[in-house]
Design a protein around this motif. Sequence first.
Motif, PDB file in Angstrom:
ATOM      1  N   SER A   1       0.855  -1.184   0.000  1.00  0.00           N
ATOM      2  CA  SER A   1       0.000   0.000   0.000  1.00  0.00           C
ATOM      3  C   SER A   1       0.890   1.232   0.000  1.00  0.00           C
ATOM      4  CB  SER A   1      -0.929   0.006   1.224  1.00  0.00           C
ATOM      5  OG  SER A   1      -0.177   0.067   2.439  1.00  0.00           O
ATOM      6  N   TRP A   2       0.320   2.335  -0.473  1.00  0.00           N
ATOM      7  CA  TRP A   2       1.089   3.561  -0.643  1.00  0.00           C
ATOM      8  C   TRP A   2       0.292   4.750  -0.128  1.00  0.00           C
ATOM      9  CZ3 TRP A   2       5.987   3.563  -3.059  1.00  0.00           C
ATOM     10  CH2 TRP A   2       6.358   2.346  -3.651  1.00  0.00           C
ATOM     11  N   SER A   3       0.976   5.774   0.351  1.00  0.00           N
ATOM     12  CA  SER A   3       0.360   7.048   0.694  1.00  0.00           C
ATOM     13  C   SER A   3       0.992   8.134  -0.168  1.00  0.00           C
ATOM     14  CB  SER A   3       0.543   7.369   2.177  1.00  0.00           C
ATOM     15  OG  SER A   3       1.925   7.491   2.505  1.00  0.00           O
ATOM     16  N   GLY A   4       0.262   9.207  -0.356  1.00  0.00           N
ATOM     17  CA  GLY A   4       0.744  10.307  -1.178  1.00  0.00           C
ATOM     18  C   GLY A   4      -0.304  10.710  -2.198  1.00  0.00           C
ATOM     19  N   PRO A   5       0.014  11.654  -3.049  1.00  0.00           N
ATOM     20  CA  PRO A   5       1.364  12.203  -3.246  1.00  0.00           C
ATOM     21  C   PRO A   5       1.754  13.260  -2.226  1.00  0.00           C
ATOM     22  CG  PRO A   5      -0.139  13.238  -4.782  1.00  0.00           C
ATOM     23  CD  PRO A   5      -0.941  12.195  -4.045  1.00  0.00           C
ATOM     24  N   VAL A   6       3.065  13.342  -2.005  1.00  0.00           N
ATOM     25  CA  VAL A   6       3.688  14.398  -1.229  1.00  0.00           C
ATOM     26  C   VAL A   6       4.472  15.277  -2.198  1.00  0.00           C
ATOM     27  CG1 VAL A   6       5.419  14.929   0.528  1.00  0.00           C
ATOM     28  CG2 VAL A   6       3.907  12.960   0.824  1.00  0.00           C
ATOM     29  N   THR A   7       4.283  16.576  -2.120  1.00  0.00           N
ATOM     30  CA  THR A   7       5.036  17.483  -2.985  1.00  0.00           C
ATOM     31  C   THR A   7       6.429  17.703  -2.416  1.00  0.00           C
ATOM     32  OG1 THR A   7       3.028  18.616  -3.716  1.00  0.00           O
ATOM     33  CG2 THR A   7       5.113  19.781  -4.008  1.00  0.00           C
ATOM     34  N   ILE A   8       7.426  17.308  -3.171  1.00  0.00           N
ATOM     35  CA  ILE A   8       8.816  17.551  -2.772  1.00  0.00           C
ATOM     36  C   ILE A   8       9.206  18.991  -3.105  1.00  0.00           C
ATOM     37  CG2 ILE A   8      11.218  16.914  -3.213  1.00  0.00           C
ATOM     38  CD1 ILE A   8      10.282  14.076  -3.746  1.00  0.00           C
ATOM     39  N   ALA A   9       8.879  19.434  -4.309  1.00  0.00           N
ATOM     40  CA  ALA A   9       9.245  20.785  -4.731  1.00  0.00           C
ATOM     41  C   ALA A   9       8.338  21.223  -5.860  1.00  0.00           C
ATOM     42  CB  ALA A   9      10.702  20.836  -5.173  1.00  0.00           C
ATOM     43  N   ALA A  10       7.840  22.434  -5.768  1.00  0.00           N
ATOM     44  CA  ALA A  10       7.046  23.067  -6.819  1.00  0.00           C
ATOM     45  C   ALA A  10       7.091  24.565  -6.573  1.00  0.00           C
ATOM     46  CB  ALA A  10       5.610  22.560  -6.809  1.00  0.00           C
ATOM     47  N   GLU A  11       7.588  25.327  -7.519  1.00  0.00           N
ATOM     48  CA  GLU A  11       7.744  26.761  -7.295  1.00  0.00           C
ATOM     49  C   GLU A  11       7.506  27.501  -8.605  1.00  0.00           C
ATOM     50  OE1 GLU A  11      11.090  29.902  -5.577  1.00  0.00           O
ATOM     51  OE2 GLU A  11      11.136  27.789  -4.991  1.00  0.00           O
ATOM     52  N   GLU A  12       6.628  28.474  -8.558  1.00  0.00           N
ATOM     53  CA  GLU A  12       6.370  29.296  -9.731  1.00  0.00           C
ATOM     54  C   GLU A  12       7.668  29.904 -10.254  1.00  0.00           C
ATOM     55  OE1 GLU A  12       3.706  29.715 -11.424  1.00  0.00           O
ATOM     56  OE2 GLU A  12       2.090  28.938 -10.145  1.00  0.00           O
TER      57      GLU A  12
ATOM     58  N   TYR B   1      18.752  22.448  -7.922  1.00  0.00           N
ATOM     59  CA  TYR B   1      18.139  22.785  -6.647  1.00  0.00           C
ATOM     60  C   TYR B   1      18.083  21.541  -5.771  1.00  0.00           C
ATOM     61  CZ  TYR B   1      16.641  27.396  -8.240  1.00  0.00           C
ATOM     62  OH  TYR B   1      16.623  28.701  -8.674  1.00  0.00           O
ATOM     63  N   LYS B   2      17.827  21.747  -4.474  1.00  0.00           N
ATOM     64  CA  LYS B   2      17.634  20.619  -3.593  1.00  0.00           C
ATOM     65  C   LYS B   2      16.498  20.925  -2.622  1.00  0.00           C
ATOM     66  CE  LYS B   2      21.000  21.754   0.086  1.00  0.00           C
ATOM     67  NZ  LYS B   2      21.621  22.962  -0.441  1.00  0.00           N
ATOM     68  N   SER B   3      15.863  19.850  -2.155  1.00  0.00           N
ATOM     69  CA  SER B   3      14.844  19.955  -1.119  1.00  0.00           C
ATOM     70  C   SER B   3      15.178  18.908  -0.064  1.00  0.00           C
ATOM     71  CB  SER B   3      13.457  19.688  -1.696  1.00  0.00           C
ATOM     72  OG  SER B   3      12.465  19.835  -0.704  1.00  0.00           O
ATOM     73  N   LEU B   4      14.963  19.234   1.215  1.00  0.00           N
ATOM     74  CA  LEU B   4      15.344  18.372   2.335  1.00  0.00           C
ATOM     75  C   LEU B   4      14.127  17.898   3.095  1.00  0.00           C
ATOM     76  CD1 LEU B   4      18.348  20.464   3.729  1.00  0.00           C
ATOM     77  CD2 LEU B   4      18.426  18.591   2.083  1.00  0.00           C
ATOM     78  N   SER B   5      14.192  16.673   3.625  1.00  0.00           N
ATOM     79  CA  SER B   5      13.145  16.124   4.476  1.00  0.00           C
ATOM     80  C   SER B   5      13.779  15.575   5.741  1.00  0.00           C
ATOM     81  CB  SER B   5      12.383  14.994   3.762  1.00  0.00           C
ATOM     82  OG  SER B   5      11.448  14.398   4.635  1.00  0.00           O
ATOM     83  N   LEU B   6      13.165  15.916   6.886  1.00  0.00           N
ATOM     84  CA  LEU B   6      13.655  15.438   8.189  1.00  0.00           C
ATOM     85  C   LEU B   6      12.719  14.406   8.786  1.00  0.00           C
ATOM     86  CD1 LEU B   6      14.744  18.868   9.746  1.00  0.00           C
ATOM     87  CD2 LEU B   6      16.079  17.302   8.321  1.00  0.00           C
ATOM     88  N   ASP B   7      11.667  13.994   8.061  1.00  0.00           N
ATOM     89  CA  ASP B   7      10.678  13.073   8.605  1.00  0.00           C
ATOM     90  C   ASP B   7      10.394  11.900   7.674  1.00  0.00           C
ATOM     91  OD1 ASP B   7       9.299  14.383   6.612  1.00  0.00           O
ATOM     92  OD2 ASP B   7       7.906  15.423   7.973  1.00  0.00           O
ATOM     93  N   GLY B   8      11.436  11.433   7.003  1.00  0.00           N
ATOM     94  CA  GLY B   8      11.294  10.254   6.169  1.00  0.00           C
ATOM     95  C   GLY B   8      10.478  10.461   4.909  1.00  0.00           C
ATOM     96  N   GLY B   9      10.423  11.707   4.412  1.00  0.00           N
ATOM     97  CA  GLY B   9       9.750  11.996   3.157  1.00  0.00           C
ATOM     98  C   GLY B   9       8.318  12.460   3.299  1.00  0.00           C
ATOM     99  N   VAL B  10       7.817  12.616   4.523  1.00  0.00           N
ATOM    100  CA  VAL B  10       6.438  13.065   4.727  1.00  0.00           C
ATOM    101  C   VAL B  10       6.290  14.540   4.356  1.00  0.00           C
ATOM    102  CG1 VAL B  10       4.592  13.368   6.431  1.00  0.00           C
ATOM    103  CG2 VAL B  10       6.022  11.330   6.476  1.00  0.00           C
TER     104      VAL B  10
END
Length: 233
Positions: free
Chosen positions: A180-191, A223-232
Amino acid sequence: MIETFLVSRDDSIYEAFPDVALGPSGRLVCVFAECNHHHDRSYTRIMLTDSTDRGRSWSPKRPLTDPLRCEGNAGPFWNCPRISTLADGRLAAVVDRVAARPEGKDGSDAGEQSNWLMLSEDEGVTWTDPRAIPVEGIVPDQLVELRLGPHAGRWIGSAHTKIDGLWQERCWLSDDRGESWSGPVTIAAEEGLKLCEGSVVELPGGELACFLRENSFDGRDAYKSLSLDGGVT
């Protein structure tokens, strides 16, 4: 001195988008796409080859998927494969399947952008049939399995897409080995940015970093994006 070695060469077809994983025994397995041309996907197939001498010589290529044939670039066609090694030694190959937008579809700027998972328990000799996973988008990342901290064992699958003109990298999470899967989670999106082709890595402290291509073709940095909660988040 840098030495180079031939992984695959077939002058009758276009070969592209390779990715390599290291199996438990030291076998290297490379997946890649073959098609008529970068801009002609009327024939596509995902291929693989392997090396038992750390990449100095490679086996003849063999198919990972059945071929897909379509008229022009309407699709569906196979696009970009990725391969990774899971903690239990299995290899996981993910590939996106793309088709033009059906008439009347609203919302996403794209049509089909599905992703398919294949698993191998013998370092790429045999594979399961392709199974659709809920990741939506193109140019998927490798299937990432977290190894550290409270989220160890979590699978993360990601890809990029455009929705209402906004480029975005998103991911889906599984804590039960893909059942099973949860999401989607947006990692990065910027105008104003065309963020795409993300690649997630787990850092030694358990943080996640997703490195992103910026596709405006005007010389911008990655660019980079960081997660401190396992990708949530």
